[in-house]
Design a protein around this motif. Sequence first.
Motif, PDB file in Angstrom:
ATOM      1  N   ALA A 129     -54.643  26.435 -47.013  1.00 26.57           N
ATOM      2  CA  ALA A 129     -55.828  26.249 -46.169  1.00 26.57           C
ATOM      3  C   ALA A 129     -55.424  25.805 -44.767  1.00 26.57           C
ATOM      4  O   ALA A 129     -55.974  26.282 -43.766  1.00 26.57           O
ATOM      5  CB  ALA A 129     -56.772  25.230 -46.802  1.00 26.57           C
ATOM      6  N   LYS A 130     -54.461  24.933 -44.679  1.00 25.32           N
ATOM      7  CA  LYS A 130     -53.996  24.457 -43.381  1.00 25.32           C
ATOM      8  C   LYS A 130     -53.346  25.587 -42.593  1.00 25.32           C
ATOM      9  O   LYS A 130     -53.583  25.729 -41.388  1.00 25.32           O
ATOM     10  CB  LYS A 130     -53.010  23.301 -43.568  1.00 25.32           C
ATOM     11  CG  LYS A 130     -52.621  22.614 -42.286  1.00 25.32           C
ATOM     12  CD  LYS A 130     -51.792  21.381 -42.548  1.00 25.32           C
ATOM     13  CE  LYS A 130     -51.490  20.659 -41.244  1.00 25.32           C
ATOM     14  NZ  LYS A 130     -50.752  19.419 -41.463  1.00 25.32           N
ATOM     15  N   ASP A 141     -53.603  29.653 -38.346  1.00 27.50           N
ATOM     16  CA  ASP A 141     -53.591  31.067 -37.977  1.00 27.50           C
ATOM     17  C   ASP A 141     -54.878  31.453 -37.255  1.00 27.50           C
ATOM     18  O   ASP A 141     -54.849  32.174 -36.246  1.00 27.50           O
ATOM     19  CB  ASP A 141     -53.405  31.960 -39.213  1.00 27.50           C
ATOM     20  CG  ASP A 141     -51.994  31.889 -39.787  1.00 27.50           C
ATOM     21  OD1 ASP A 141     -51.091  31.361 -39.096  1.00 27.50           O
ATOM     22  OD2 ASP A 141     -51.809  32.362 -40.924  1.00 27.50           O
ATOM     23  N   ALA A 142     -56.027  30.971 -37.754  1.00 28.63           N
ATOM     24  CA  ALA A 142     -57.317  31.272 -37.130  1.00 28.63           C
ATOM     25  C   ALA A 142     -57.381  30.676 -35.727  1.00 28.63           C
ATOM     26  O   ALA A 142     -57.856  31.329 -34.784  1.00 28.63           O
ATOM     27  CB  ALA A 142     -58.458  30.738 -37.992  1.00 28.63           C
ATOM     28  N   LYS A 143     -56.873  29.466 -35.576  1.00 26.25           N
ATOM     29  CA  LYS A 143     -56.865  28.813 -34.265  1.00 26.25           C
ATOM     30  C   LYS A 143     -55.968  29.590 -33.299  1.00 26.25           C
ATOM     31  O   LYS A 143     -56.343  29.812 -32.142  1.00 26.25           O
ATOM     32  CB  LYS A 143     -56.391  27.369 -34.396  1.00 26.25           C
ATOM     33  CG  LYS A 143     -56.460  26.587 -33.110  1.00 26.25           C
ATOM     34  CD  LYS A 143     -56.039  25.138 -33.327  1.00 26.25           C
ATOM     35  CE  LYS A 143     -56.090  24.383 -32.019  1.00 26.25           C
ATOM     36  NZ  LYS A 143     -55.668  22.987 -32.173  1.00 26.25           N
ATOM     37  N   ASP A 170     -57.308  35.537 -28.497  1.00 27.20           N
ATOM     38  CA  ASP A 170     -58.490  36.278 -28.095  1.00 27.20           C
ATOM     39  C   ASP A 170     -59.066  35.747 -26.795  1.00 27.20           C
ATOM     40  O   ASP A 170     -59.523  36.514 -25.928  1.00 27.20           O
ATOM     41  CB  ASP A 170     -59.575  36.236 -29.204  1.00 27.20           C
ATOM     42  CG  ASP A 170     -59.139  37.002 -30.462  1.00 27.20           C
ATOM     43  OD1 ASP A 170     -58.189  37.799 -30.374  1.00 27.20           O
ATOM     44  OD2 ASP A 170     -59.777  36.779 -31.511  1.00 27.20           O
ATOM     45  N   THR A 171     -59.036  34.423 -26.647  1.00 24.23           N
ATOM     46  CA  THR A 171     -59.568  33.791 -25.447  1.00 24.23           C
ATOM     47  C   THR A 171     -58.684  34.120 -24.230  1.00 24.23           C
ATOM     48  O   THR A 171     -59.196  34.333 -23.130  1.00 24.23           O
ATOM     49  CB  THR A 171     -59.651  32.256 -25.626  1.00 24.23           C
ATOM     50  OG1 THR A 171     -60.430  31.965 -26.783  1.00 24.23           O
ATOM     51  CG2 THR A 171     -60.252  31.576 -24.424  1.00 24.23           C
ATOM     52  N   ALA A 172     -57.375  34.165 -24.442  1.00 23.05           N
ATOM     53  CA  ALA A 172     -56.435  34.439 -23.358  1.00 23.05           C
ATOM     54  C   ALA A 172     -56.493  35.892 -22.920  1.00 23.05           C
ATOM     55  O   ALA A 172     -56.160  36.216 -21.789  1.00 23.05           O
ATOM     56  CB  ALA A 172     -55.019  34.075 -23.790  1.00 23.05           C
TER      57      ALA A 172
END
Length: 100
Positions: free
Chosen positions: A83-84, A89-91, A97-99
């Motif tokens: 989970a961590k 990975d999601a972060k 995506d933001t960059a």
Amino acid sequence: MSKSQIITARIDPEVMDLVDRVAKARGRSRSWLAARAIEKMVRAEVAMMDFIQQGEDDIAAGRFLTQEQMEEWVANLRSEAKAKIAEQDAKAQQEQDTAA
């Protein structure tokens, strides 16, 4: 000041050759080398005996997990770790995506 004690041991010629080789390389006597080797071995042995005794004491006091409890505990650790990793990975993906 404590007095040192003398111990006598029979050593195979092949092992004695190794003792002499190491003693010469270290610039030490056979006695010094033998004393350090015995000290190291018995300290390790006593540490192992103490470790085993602690485990036996814990078992006698009921401080232990069954096989099933251990398997459940390990499975929970694995789930938490997965989970961590997924969260990290999601972060990371979100940051990419933001960059972009």
